[in-house]
Design a protein around this motif. Structure first.
Motif, short mmCIF file in Angstrom:
data_model
loop_
_atom_site.label_atom_id
_atom_site.label_comp_id
_atom_site.label_asym_id
_atom_site.label_seq_id
_atom_site.Cartn_x
_atom_site.Cartn_y
_atom_site.Cartn_z
N SER A 48 11.28 -0.59 -4.53
CA SER A 48 11.59 -1.70 -3.64
C SER A 48 13.04 -2.17 -3.82
N VAL A 68 1.80 -4.64 -1.06
CA VAL A 68 3.02 -3.99 -0.56
C VAL A 68 3.87 -5.01 0.19
N GLU A 70 3.17 3.59 0.58
CA GLU A 70 2.86 2.91 -0.68
C GLU A 70 1.47 2.26 -0.64
N ASN A 94 10.08 -4.32 1.05
CA ASN A 94 11.02 -3.19 1.11
C ASN A 94 10.41 -1.88 0.60
N LEU A 95 9.17 -1.61 1.02
CA LEU A 95 8.49 -0.38 0.61
C LEU A 95 8.02 0.40 1.83
N ILE A 143 5.56 -7.33 -2.43
CA ILE A 143 6.70 -6.71 -3.12
C ILE A 143 7.87 -6.54 -2.14
N ARG A 198 12.36 5.77 -1.24
CA ARG A 198 11.16 5.81 -0.40
C ARG A 198 10.22 6.91 -0.85
#
Length: 113
Positions: free
Chosen positions: A60, A89, A99, A94-95, A92, A65
């Motif tokens: 993140s 997700v 994920e 920015n994934l 957190i 990625r």
């Protein structure tokens, strides 16, 4: 730590995290989501989850990625486990979408204890 799920082994895993405060925050959030639906992981599952969350937090923050996954591969994962994974997700941030599917396995496994 005040949380009973944060055992000595989990603390050791947290101490190895590159981003300890963020990893702890994600872990505590995951615990709250699991408790809301009555999922109790084993100690080993918690250690493995902590390691995975540490890696997710790092991705993140670095912008790395995960490769795309085929959601059909996760057809056997319950909606409950996927919902927890989706919230985590999002928490957190920015994934990659993949994920959610990968982390959902931890919640599905703990659900089936």
């Amino acid at each position: 730590m005040d949380d009973l799920w944060i055992t000595e082994d989990v603390q050791k895993m947290l101490s190895k995290a590159k981003h300890q405060p963020e990893t702890l925050s994600a872990l505590l959030y995951a615990f709250s989501l699991m408790r809301e639906v009555g999922i109790t992981p084993t100690e080993l599952q918690t250690v493995i989850l902590t390691n995975h969350l540490s890696e997710m937090v790092d991705r993140s923050l670095t912008g790395e990625r995960l490769s795309d996954v085929d959601p059909a591969m996760f057809a056997g994962v319950s909606e409950e486990a996927l919902a927890i994974a989706d919230k985590l997700v999002e928490h957190i941030g920015n994934l990659a979408e993949s994920e959610k599917y990968v982390i959902s396995i931890h919640f599905e496994t703990a659900k089936n204890n």
